[in-house]
Design a protein around this motif. Structure first.
Motif, PDB file in Angstrom:
ATOM      1  N   ALA A   1      10.458   5.246   0.090  1.00 27.41           N
ATOM      2  CA  ALA A   1      11.473   4.212  -0.147  1.00 27.41           C
ATOM      3  C   ALA A   1      11.688   3.366   1.107  1.00 27.41           C
ATOM      4  CB  ALA A   1      12.787   4.860  -0.578  1.00 27.41           C
ATOM      5  N   ARG A   2      11.606   4.000   2.271  1.00 24.03           N
ATOM      6  CA  ARG A   2      11.761   3.257   3.527  1.00 24.03           C
ATOM      7  C   ARG A   2      10.657   2.215   3.681  1.00 24.03           C
ATOM      8  NH1 ARG A   2      13.307   7.338   6.855  1.00 24.03           N
ATOM      9  NH2 ARG A   2      11.219   7.972   7.462  1.00 24.03           N
ATOM     10  N   ALA A   3       9.438   2.582   3.320  1.00 26.92           N
ATOM     11  CA  ALA A   3       8.331   1.623   3.394  1.00 26.92           C
ATOM     12  C   ALA A   3       8.522   0.503   2.372  1.00 26.92           C
ATOM     13  CB  ALA A   3       7.005   2.343   3.161  1.00 26.92           C
TER      14      ALA A   3
ATOM     15  N   VAL B   1       4.301  -4.857   9.050  1.00 25.49           N
ATOM     16  CA  VAL B   1       3.679  -3.585   8.664  1.00 25.49           C
ATOM     17  C   VAL B   1       4.749  -2.596   8.210  1.00 25.49           C
ATOM     18  CG1 VAL B   1       2.234  -1.659   9.408  1.00 25.49           C
ATOM     19  CG2 VAL B   1       1.811  -3.967  10.317  1.00 25.49           C
ATOM     20  N   ALA B   2       4.504  -1.951   7.080  1.00 28.27           N
ATOM     21  CA  ALA B   2       5.325  -0.829   6.621  1.00 28.27           C
ATOM     22  C   ALA B   2       4.409   0.389   6.539  1.00 28.27           C
ATOM     23  CB  ALA B   2       5.938  -1.125   5.264  1.00 28.27           C
ATOM     24  N   ALA B   3       4.886   1.529   6.969  1.00 32.92           N
ATOM     25  CA  ALA B   3       4.003   2.695   7.020  1.00 32.92           C
ATOM     26  C   ALA B   3       4.750   3.957   6.651  1.00 32.92           C
ATOM     27  CB  ALA B   3       3.399   2.843   8.419  1.00 32.92           C
TER      28      ALA B   3
ATOM     29  N   VAL C   1       0.942  -2.494   3.962  1.00 36.41           N
ATOM     30  CA  VAL C   1       1.530  -1.165   3.762  1.00 36.41           C
ATOM     31  C   VAL C   1       0.466  -0.123   4.080  1.00 36.41           C
ATOM     32  CG1 VAL C   1       2.589   0.425   2.133  1.00 36.41           C
ATOM     33  CG2 VAL C   1       3.114  -2.008   2.002  1.00 36.41           C
ATOM     34  N   ILE C   2       0.798   0.802   4.970  1.00 32.57           N
ATOM     35  CA  ILE C   2      -0.132   1.874   5.346  1.00 32.57           C
ATOM     36  C   ILE C   2       0.479   3.193   4.906  1.00 32.57           C
ATOM     37  CG2 ILE C   2      -1.215   3.071   7.278  1.00 32.57           C
ATOM     38  CD1 ILE C   2      -1.260   0.401   8.751  1.00 32.57           C
ATOM     39  N   LEU C   3      -0.270   3.920   4.089  1.00 34.53           N
ATOM     40  CA  LEU C   3       0.207   5.179   3.532  1.00 34.53           C
ATOM     41  C   LEU C   3      -0.732   6.296   3.977  1.00 34.53           C
ATOM     42  CD1 LEU C   3       0.781   3.767  -0.060  1.00 34.53           C
ATOM     43  CD2 LEU C   3       2.531   4.096   1.696  1.00 34.53           C
ATOM     44  N   ASP C   4      -0.269   7.085   4.935  1.00 33.62           N
ATOM     45  CA  ASP C   4      -1.085   8.177   5.476  1.00 33.62           C
ATOM     46  C   ASP C   4      -0.617   9.483   4.840  1.00 33.62           C
ATOM     47  OD1 ASP C   4      -2.600   9.929   6.910  1.00 33.62           O
ATOM     48  OD2 ASP C   4      -1.897   9.303   8.881  1.00 33.62           O
ATOM     49  N   GLU C   5      -1.355   9.945   3.833  1.00 34.80           N
ATOM     50  CA  GLU C   5      -0.987  11.138   3.059  1.00 34.80           C
ATOM     51  C   GLU C   5       0.453  11.000   2.553  1.00 34.80           C
ATOM     52  OE1 GLU C   5      -2.934  13.388   2.122  1.00 34.80           O
ATOM     53  OE2 GLU C   5      -4.651  13.288   3.458  1.00 34.80           O
ATOM     54  N   PRO C   6       0.758   9.945   1.795  1.00 36.95           N
ATOM     55  CA  PRO C   6       2.154   9.678   1.423  1.00 36.95           C
ATOM     56  C   PRO C   6       2.714  10.633   0.382  1.00 36.95           C
ATOM     57  CG  PRO C   6       0.706   8.170   0.280  1.00 36.95           C
ATOM     58  CD  PRO C   6      -0.162   8.963   1.218  1.00 36.95           C
ATOM     59  N   THR C   7       1.855  11.361  -0.328  1.00 31.41           N
ATOM     60  CA  THR C   7       2.362  12.223  -1.404  1.00 31.41           C
ATOM     61  C   THR C   7       1.959  13.681  -1.190  1.00 31.41           C
ATOM     62  OG1 THR C   7       0.374  11.666  -2.693  1.00 31.41           O
ATOM     63  CG2 THR C   7       2.344  10.353  -3.092  1.00 31.41           C
ATOM     64  N   ALA C   8       1.707  14.052   0.080  1.00 34.76           N
ATOM     65  CA  ALA C   8       1.192  15.394   0.364  1.00 34.76           C
ATOM     66  C   ALA C   8       2.150  16.497  -0.059  1.00 34.76           C
ATOM     67  CB  ALA C   8       0.884  15.521   1.860  1.00 34.76           C
TER      68      ALA C   8
ATOM     69  N   CYS D   1       3.867   3.894  -9.020  1.00 34.02           N
ATOM     70  CA  CYS D   1       4.974   3.027  -8.633  1.00 34.02           C
ATOM     71  C   CYS D   1       4.648   2.250  -7.365  1.00 34.02           C
ATOM     72  CB  CYS D   1       6.241   3.858  -8.403  1.00 34.02           C
ATOM     73  SG  CYS D   1       6.970   4.519  -9.922  1.00 34.02           S
ATOM     74  N   LEU D   2       3.990   2.926  -6.412  1.00 31.39           N
ATOM     75  CA  LEU D   2       3.630   2.253  -5.167  1.00 31.39           C
ATOM     76  C   LEU D   2       2.707   1.075  -5.414  1.00 31.39           C
ATOM     77  CD1 LEU D   2       3.099   5.220  -2.666  1.00 31.39           C
ATOM     78  CD2 LEU D   2       4.716   3.346  -2.403  1.00 31.39           C
ATOM     79  N   LEU D   3       1.706   1.299  -6.259  1.00 33.30           N
ATOM     80  CA  LEU D   3       0.763   0.217  -6.542  1.00 33.30           C
ATOM     81  C   LEU D   3       1.461  -0.947  -7.233  1.00 33.30           C
ATOM     82  CD1 LEU D   3      -2.479   2.116  -7.632  1.00 33.30           C
ATOM     83  CD2 LEU D   3      -2.000   0.996  -5.463  1.00 33.30           C
ATOM     84  N   ARG D   4       2.407  -0.627  -8.114  1.00 34.08           N
ATOM     85  CA  ARG D   4       3.132  -1.710  -8.781  1.00 34.08           C
ATOM     86  C   ARG D   4       4.068  -2.426  -7.808  1.00 34.08           C
ATOM     87  NH1 ARG D   4       3.339   2.244 -12.836  1.00 34.08           N
ATOM     88  NH2 ARG D   4       5.461   2.857 -12.229  1.00 34.08           N
ATOM     89  N   ALA D   5       4.766  -1.635  -6.984  1.00 34.11           N
ATOM     90  CA  ALA D   5       5.735  -2.223  -6.057  1.00 34.11           C
ATOM     91  C   ALA D   5       5.063  -3.038  -4.960  1.00 34.11           C
ATOM     92  CB  ALA D   5       6.593  -1.125  -5.435  1.00 34.11           C
ATOM     93  N   THR D   6       3.828  -2.696  -4.636  1.00 33.40           N
ATOM     94  CA  THR D   6       3.135  -3.404  -3.566  1.00 33.40           C
ATOM     95  C   THR D   6       2.055  -4.330  -4.107  1.00 33.40           C
ATOM     96  OG1 THR D   6       1.584  -1.529  -3.302  1.00 33.40           O
ATOM     97  CG2 THR D   6       3.573  -1.518  -1.924  1.00 33.40           C
ATOM     98  N   ARG D   7       2.140  -4.646  -5.392  1.00 36.49           N
ATOM     99  CA  ARG D   7       1.164  -5.582  -5.961  1.00 36.49           C
ATOM    100  C   ARG D   7       1.262  -6.912  -5.213  1.00 36.49           C
ATOM    101  NH1 ARG D   7       2.346  -4.976 -10.908  1.00 36.49           N
ATOM    102  NH2 ARG D   7       0.730  -3.436 -11.353  1.00 36.49           N
ATOM    103  N   GLY D   8       0.132  -7.406  -4.751  1.00 37.66           N
ATOM    104  CA  GLY D   8       0.120  -8.626  -3.953  1.00 37.66           C
ATOM    105  C   GLY D   8       0.281  -8.355  -2.472  1.00 37.66           C
ATOM    106  N   VAL D   9       0.522  -7.077  -2.109  1.00 35.38           N
ATOM    107  CA  VAL D   9       0.648  -6.680  -0.703  1.00 35.38           C
ATOM    108  C   VAL D   9      -0.586  -5.871  -0.333  1.00 35.38           C
ATOM    109  CG1 VAL D   9       2.016  -5.364   0.966  1.00 35.38           C
ATOM    110  CG2 VAL D   9       3.152  -6.632  -0.864  1.00 35.38           C
ATOM    111  N   THR D  10      -1.130  -6.130   0.833  1.00 32.94           N
ATOM    112  CA  THR D  10      -2.313  -5.397   1.293  1.00 32.94           C
ATOM    113  C   THR D  10      -1.916  -3.947   1.558  1.00 32.94           C
ATOM    114  OG1 THR D  10      -3.024  -7.434   2.351  1.00 32.94           O
ATOM    115  CG2 THR D  10      -4.203  -5.416   2.946  1.00 32.94           C
ATOM    116  N   THR D  11      -2.646  -3.015   0.935  1.00 35.01           N
ATOM    117  CA  THR D  11      -2.276  -1.605   1.019  1.00 35.01           C
ATOM    118  C   THR D  11      -3.460  -0.773   1.496  1.00 35.01           C
ATOM    119  OG1 THR D  11      -0.727  -1.888  -0.816  1.00 35.01           O
ATOM    120  CG2 THR D  11      -1.343   0.361  -0.248  1.00 35.01           C
TER     121      THR D  11
END
Length: 645
Positions: free
Chosen positions: A499-501, A431-433, A512-519, A532-542
Motif C-alpha cells: 500500500a505504501r508503494a 520511484v516506488a519500491a 514501481v520496483i517490487l522485490d519479492e513483494p508477496t513472499a 491488484c498491483l498490475l491493475r493499480a500500476t497499469r501505465g506505470v513501469t513495473t
C-alpha cells in the motif's frame, strides 16, 4: 619542509589528538555546563593546596601561641567546600555526559543516513568503526559516556590538585617543586603501556563485533522465538559473555602493569620523595624552617602525588577514542556514500523507456562483478519480471534503478538521458519500491502507508487495493509497545508495504520496483495482490523480482539473470516454448505439482492451466501450483519430494 609548513603540520597533529577532540566536543555540547565543569575542576584542584597552606598557618599559630580562630575557620570553610563541590561536580558531569551521548547519537545517525548511497553501510571497515564508535553508549570496552565524564573529571581534579600543590612547594625551593613533579609525572611515561589500548586491532574489533551481535540477539524481539524454540538462549548469553570476557582479557593484556616499569617507577619516587623530606627535616632541625611551614610543605609534597599515573589513564583513552571515531565517521561515511546529483528534472519519467547499456557493478572488495555487461530495455508502462537463482544480481539491479548505487561500468538511461544527470531526489521521487526487508514503522497505520502525508481517502483506497483495508483504524500505532497499539502478521505487514508503494504511485511515481513483494502471503493472497498491483500500476513501469513463477508469468516480459548476465528475455509463453533456462527453472519449481500443460501456455481445452488450487487437506500449496498426483504406494519426505517404497 618549510618551517612554516612544519609548524602548521605540528599544530594540525595536536588538533587531531583524540583527547583534544573530546574536550572541544565537551564544551560545544553545552557551553554553560562545559564552563561549569572546567571551573569545578579548577576549584576542586586548588582546594587541596589551600588546605595545605591553611594547615601550615594553623600549626604555625599554635606553635607561637597566637589566636588560631581565623585560620581554623578558613580551614573549616575549605573543608566544607571540598565536600560540597564533589557531588555538585558529579551531577554536572552526569548531565554533561547525557547531553554528549545524545549529540553523539545524533552524529552517528546523521553519518549513517545523510549519504545518499549505501556503500558506507556496506563497507566492513566503516561498520567496524561504527561498532567502535557506538561503545560510548554501550560500555562494551569502557565506561558509558554518562559515567566516563565523571571519571575523567575526577582524574583531572587529581592532576590539578597535584600541580597546585607543586606551586606551593615553589615557595620552599624551585628544585623541590621541579623534582617532585617530574618524579610523579614520570610514572605516566614509565607506565604508558598500561594506559593505552589499540582497539583498532583485528582481534579486538572481532571480539567487539561478536559481543555486539550476541547482545543484539539476546535483547531483540525478532530473535526471541528461535532462541527459545531451538534452546539457544543460554548459548547466546554464553557467547556474549565469552566475547565480553575476551574484550576484558585483551584490555588486561594491553594495559597490565609490567614488573620492570613498576620497579623503575618505585625507585624514582623513593629517591625524589626521600631527598625532599630529608631536606625538610634538615632545615627544620637547623631552625631554618618553622614548624608551620614544615607542615605546609610536607602536606604539599604528599599532595603532589595526585599528578601520578592514575584513574584518568583508564577512563580518558577509550572515551576520547569513541568520541573522535564517532565525529570522524561523518566525514568518512560522507565520502564513501557520496553520490553526485545531477540537475535535470525527472517529473513524469520514464515516458518512453529505461535502457541499460553494458551495465556492470562490482561491490568494493568483491572478487568479481555482480552485474556483468547487462543490456536491457524496459518500455515505459510495461511490466518486467526478473528471475534467477540467489546471487544472480536481481536485487542489485533494483538498487541501481533506485540509484542507491551507480554502475561501475556502462550506463542506465531514462528516455535517452543518463540517470546520473537527473536531480537525485527528483528521480527517487519517481520511484516506488517494496523490498524484501521493508520497514515496519512504529507509527500509526496512516503514517506507515503515507509517511510524508496523504488524505485519508487515498490511504484507504491504496489499502483496499493491497487487501489491507480493515487491518486496524488509521490512528492505531502498529507496535504493541505503545498504548492501544497492535501488531500485524508478516503477510499483513507486507500488504501495508505494498500500500505504501501504491500511495507513492498516486503521488506521481512512474517506476514501481517490487522485490519479492508477496513472499509472506499465502497463494490466494499472492494471486489477488499481484493482480491488484498490475491493475493499480497499469501505465506505470513495473519491475518485479520474485522466485514464484506463478507470479512472474503474469508480467509482460521476463528476464532471466544468471551470474550477472541476461541469458533469456521474453514472455512466459515464448520462454517456455524455447525450452531454455527459464523452462528448466519453471519445471524444477513445478516438479512437485501437476501442470496440465507442460509448457504453461494452454491446456487441452485452450485455457490457461490452473496453477492455484487446494491440496487434499484443504490448504493451498506453497508455490501456488497444483500438487502432482503421487504414484501408488509412494510417500513424500519432509521437503515434499516423492519417495518410493
Amino acid at each position: 619542509m618549510h618551517p612554516l609548513h612544519r609548524e602548521a603540520a605540528v599544530i594540525a597533529a595536536i588538533r587531531r589528538r583524540q583527547e583534544l577532540v573530546l574536550f572541544a566536543f565537551l564544551t560545544r555540547t553545552h557551553l554553560r555546563l562545559g564552563i561549569a565543569w572546567w571551573c569545578l575542576i579548577a576549584s576542586r584542584g586548588a582546594l587541596p593546596a589551600v588546605l595545605a597552606v591553611l594547615t601550615g598557618r594553623l600549626v604555625g599559630m599554635l606553635d607561637v601561641g597566637r589566636s588560631y580562630l581565623g585560620p581554623l575557620a578558613a580551614l573549616g570553610v575549605a573543608f566544607v567546600l571540598v565536600q560540597l563541590l564533589a557531588p555538585v561536580h558529579a551531577q554536572v558531569s552526569s548531565s554533561l555526559g547525557e547531553r554528549m551521548s545524545d549529540r553523539l547519537q545524533d552524529a552517528l545517525a546523521g553519518a549513517s543516513t545523510e549519504p545518499p548511497a549505501l556503500a558506507h553501510l556496506e563497507s566492513r571497515e566503516l561498520t567496524e568503526r561504527l561498532t567502535l564508535a557506538k561503545d560510548f553508549d554501550q560500555g562494551m570496552s569502557g565506561p558509558p559516556m554518562v559515567i566516563a565524564i565523571g571519571l575523567i573529571a575526577g582524574g583531572l581534579v587529581e592532576a590539578a590538585a597535584g600541580l597546585a600543590q607543586a606551586v606551593v612547594l615553589l615557595s620552599y625551593s624551585w628544585w623541590a617543586a621541579l623534582l617532585l613533579t617530574s618524579a610523579w609525572l614520570s610514572t605516566h611515561w614509565l607506565l604508558r603501556e598500561s594506559g593505552s589500548w589499540d582497539r583498532t586491532e583485528e582481534e579486538v574489533l572481532a571480539a567487539q563485533r561478536e559481543a555486539d551481535y550476541s547482545y543484539r540477539l539476546a535483547v531483540a524481539a525478532p530473535a526471541a522465538k528461535e532462541l527459545r524454540i531451538f534452546g539457544l538462549s543460554e548459548w547466546t548469553v554464553a557467547r556474549f559473555t565469552a566475547h565480553r570476557r575476551k574484550l576484558g582479557d585483551l584490555r588486561g593484556q594491553a594495559t597490565r602493569l609490567r614488573r620492570r616499569p613498576v620497579r623503575w617507577a618505585v625507585l624514582v619516587l623513593l629517591a625524589a620523595n626521600g631527598l625532599l623530606f630529608w631536606s625538610l627535616a634538615q632545615r627544620a632541625t637547623a631552625g631554618d624552617l618553622s614548624v608551620g611551614r614544615a607542615a605546609m610543605f610536607a602536606q604539599a609534597a604528599l599532595g603532589v602525588s595526585a599528578v601520578a599515573f592514575g584513574g584518568i589513564n583508564w577512563a580518558l583513552p577509550p572515551t576520547a577514542e569513541s568520541v573522535a571515531t564517532a565525529l570522524a565517521l561523518r566525514e568518512s561515511m560522507a565520502e564513501v556514500g557520496r553520490l553526485p546529483s545531477g540537475t535535470k528534472a525527472a517529473a513524469g519519467l520514464p515516458a518512453a523507456r529505461i535502457r541499460l547499456r553494458g551495465v556492470e557493478f562490482r561491490y568494493p572488495g568483491s572478487t568479481g562483478p555482480v552485474l556483468d555487461g547487462v543490456d536491457l530495455t524496459i518500455e515505459a508502462g510495461t511490466s518486467l519480471a526478473v528471475v534467477g537463482v540467489n546471487g544472480a544480481g536481481k536485487t542489485t539491479l533494483a538498487k541501481l534503478l533506485c540509484r542507491l548505487h551507480d554502475p561501475t561500468g556502462g550506463a542506465i538511461e531514462v528516455d535517452g538521458t543518463d540517470l546520473r544527470e537527473f536531480d537525485l531526489e527528483a528521480w527517487r521521487g519517481q520511484v516506488a519500491a517494496v523490498f524484501q526487508d521493508f520497514l515496519r514503522y512504529h507509527l500509526p497505520l496512516r503514517d506507515n502507508v503515507a509517511p510524508l502525508g496523504a488524505d485519508d481517502n487515498v490511504v484507504e483506497d491504496v489499502l483496499r487495493e493491497a487487501g489491507g483495508l480493515g487491518l486496524a483504524p488509521l490512528d492505531t500505532v502498529l507496535a504493541r509497545e505503545y498504548e492501544g497499539g497492535t501488531e500485524l502478521s508478516g503477510g499483513q505487514w507486507q500488504r501495508v508495504a505494498i500500500a505504501r508503494a501504491l500511495a507513492a504511485v498516486r503521488s506521481g511515481a512512474g517506476l514501481v520496483i517490487l522485490d519479492e513483494p508477496t513472499a509472506q502471503l499465502d497463494v490466494r493472497g499472492e494471486a489477488e495482490i499481484f493482480g491488484c498491483l498490475l491493475r493499480a500500476t497499469r501505465g506505470v513501469t513495473t519491475l518485479l523480482i520474485s522466485h514464484r513463477f506463478s507470479t512472474v508469468r503474469q508480467a509482460d516480459r521476463i528476464c532471466v539473470l544468471e551470474q550477472g548476465r541476461i541469458v533469456e528475455l521474453g514472455s512466459h509463453a515464448e520462454l517456455m516454448a524455447a525450452h531454455g533456462r527459464y523452462h528448466d527453472l519453471y519445471t524444477l519449481q513445478a516438479s512437485r505439482f501437476d501442470e496440465p500443460a507442460a509448457d504453461g501456455i494452454e491446456s487441452a481445452d485452450g485455457t490457461e492451466p490452473a496453477d492455484r488450487t487446494e491440496s487434499s487437506d484443504g490448504t493451498e500449496p506453497a508455490d501456488g501450483l497444483v500438487p502432482a498426483t503421487r504414484s501408488a504406494g509412494s510417500t513424500q519426505d519432509d521437503h515434499g519430494q516423492e519417495v518410493r517404497p
